[in-house]
Motif scaffolding. Structure first.
Motif, PDB file in Angstrom:
ATOM      1  N   ASP A  24       0.810  -1.218   0.000  1.00  0.00           N
ATOM      2  CA  ASP A  24       0.000   0.000   0.000  1.00  0.00           C
ATOM      3  C   ASP A  24       0.844   1.270   0.000  1.00  0.00           C
ATOM      4  OD1 ASP A  24      -2.196  -1.663   0.104  1.00  0.00           O
ATOM      5  OD2 ASP A  24      -2.565  -1.359   2.240  1.00  0.00           O
ATOM      6  N   VAL A  25       2.065   1.209   0.478  1.00  0.00           N
ATOM      7  CA  VAL A  25       2.906   2.410   0.558  1.00  0.00           C
ATOM      8  C   VAL A  25       3.718   2.648  -0.713  1.00  0.00           C
ATOM      9  CG1 VAL A  25       3.069   2.306   3.080  1.00  0.00           C
ATOM     10  CG2 VAL A  25       4.856   1.251   1.685  1.00  0.00           C
ATOM     11  N   TRP A  26       3.637   1.733  -1.678  1.00  0.00           N
ATOM     12  CA  TRP A  26       4.475   1.817  -2.875  1.00  0.00           C
ATOM     13  C   TRP A  26       4.276   3.111  -3.663  1.00  0.00           C
ATOM     14  CZ3 TRP A  26       8.797   0.633  -4.867  1.00  0.00           C
ATOM     15  CH2 TRP A  26       9.026   0.725  -6.236  1.00  0.00           C
ATOM     16  N   ALA A  27       3.058   3.495  -3.936  1.00  0.00           N
ATOM     17  CA  ALA A  27       2.813   4.673  -4.781  1.00  0.00           C
ATOM     18  C   ALA A  27       3.461   5.923  -4.194  1.00  0.00           C
ATOM     19  CB  ALA A  27       1.316   4.885  -4.981  1.00  0.00           C
ATOM     20  N   GLY A  28       3.283   6.148  -2.911  1.00  0.00           N
ATOM     21  CA  GLY A  28       3.863   7.334  -2.284  1.00  0.00           C
ATOM     22  C   GLY A  28       5.372   7.267  -2.217  1.00  0.00           C
TER      23      GLY A  28
END
Length: 156
Positions: A24-28
């Motif tokens: 879930d933290v990949w995009a940011g």
């Protein structure tokens, strides 16, 4: 040659890229890392986004047997890239870039793993998954949950 502190920071950056891929933290994190590498150069930032996407694709497509090898290779590659950027900067600029990287990791990679003799310490969530009939295990050691016992009268 980078100072020990900067080398550790670069290693943390490489680890964060690999651990964040597919989460879930990949995009940011992906966006922030590309901006950090780009240092205001939009073309370089886009090139870094492509590199990050390639790394994530390699990690995702690695089979169970090759996953560890790909993870280690990607962590080393990103650590080396971060070290190269830090080494290319002069004193004040290097310090500013290091602080930006620390802040980026604190904001976008809210997990940390440290390994010591006989154990690991993790800040954040730990997810253990076994795919395709494989097995996964995590040894906890002496873990006690609940309230500690109350001291007796002789203890205070």
């Amino acid at each position: 040659m980078l100072a020990q502190e900067l080398a550790v920071l670069a290693a943390a950056g490489g680890t964060a890229v690999v651990q964040a891929a597919g989460t879930d933290v990949w995009a940011g994190l992906r966006q922030a890392v590309a901006r950090w590498f780009g240092r205001g150069d939009e073309l370089r930032e886009r090139a870094e986004l492509e590199r990050l996407d390639q790394a994530a694709g390699e990690l995702e497509s690695a089979g169970v047997a090759g996953a560890e090898r790909v993870r280690i290779r990607q962590e080393a590659a990103w650590q080396t890239r971060i070290e190269a950027v830090l080494e290319s900067l002069d004193g004040a600029e290097q310090a500013r870039a290091a602080e930006e990287l620390r802040a980026l990791l604190a904001q976008h990679a809210p997990f940390a793993v440290s390994v010591g003799d006989g154990g690991q310490a993790v800040v954040g969530d730990v997810r253990i998954r076994a795919d395709h009939g494989s097995a996964a295990a995590w040894t906890m050691g002496n873990v006690t949950l609940g309230n500690p016992s109350q001291p007796g009268p002789q203890q205070g």
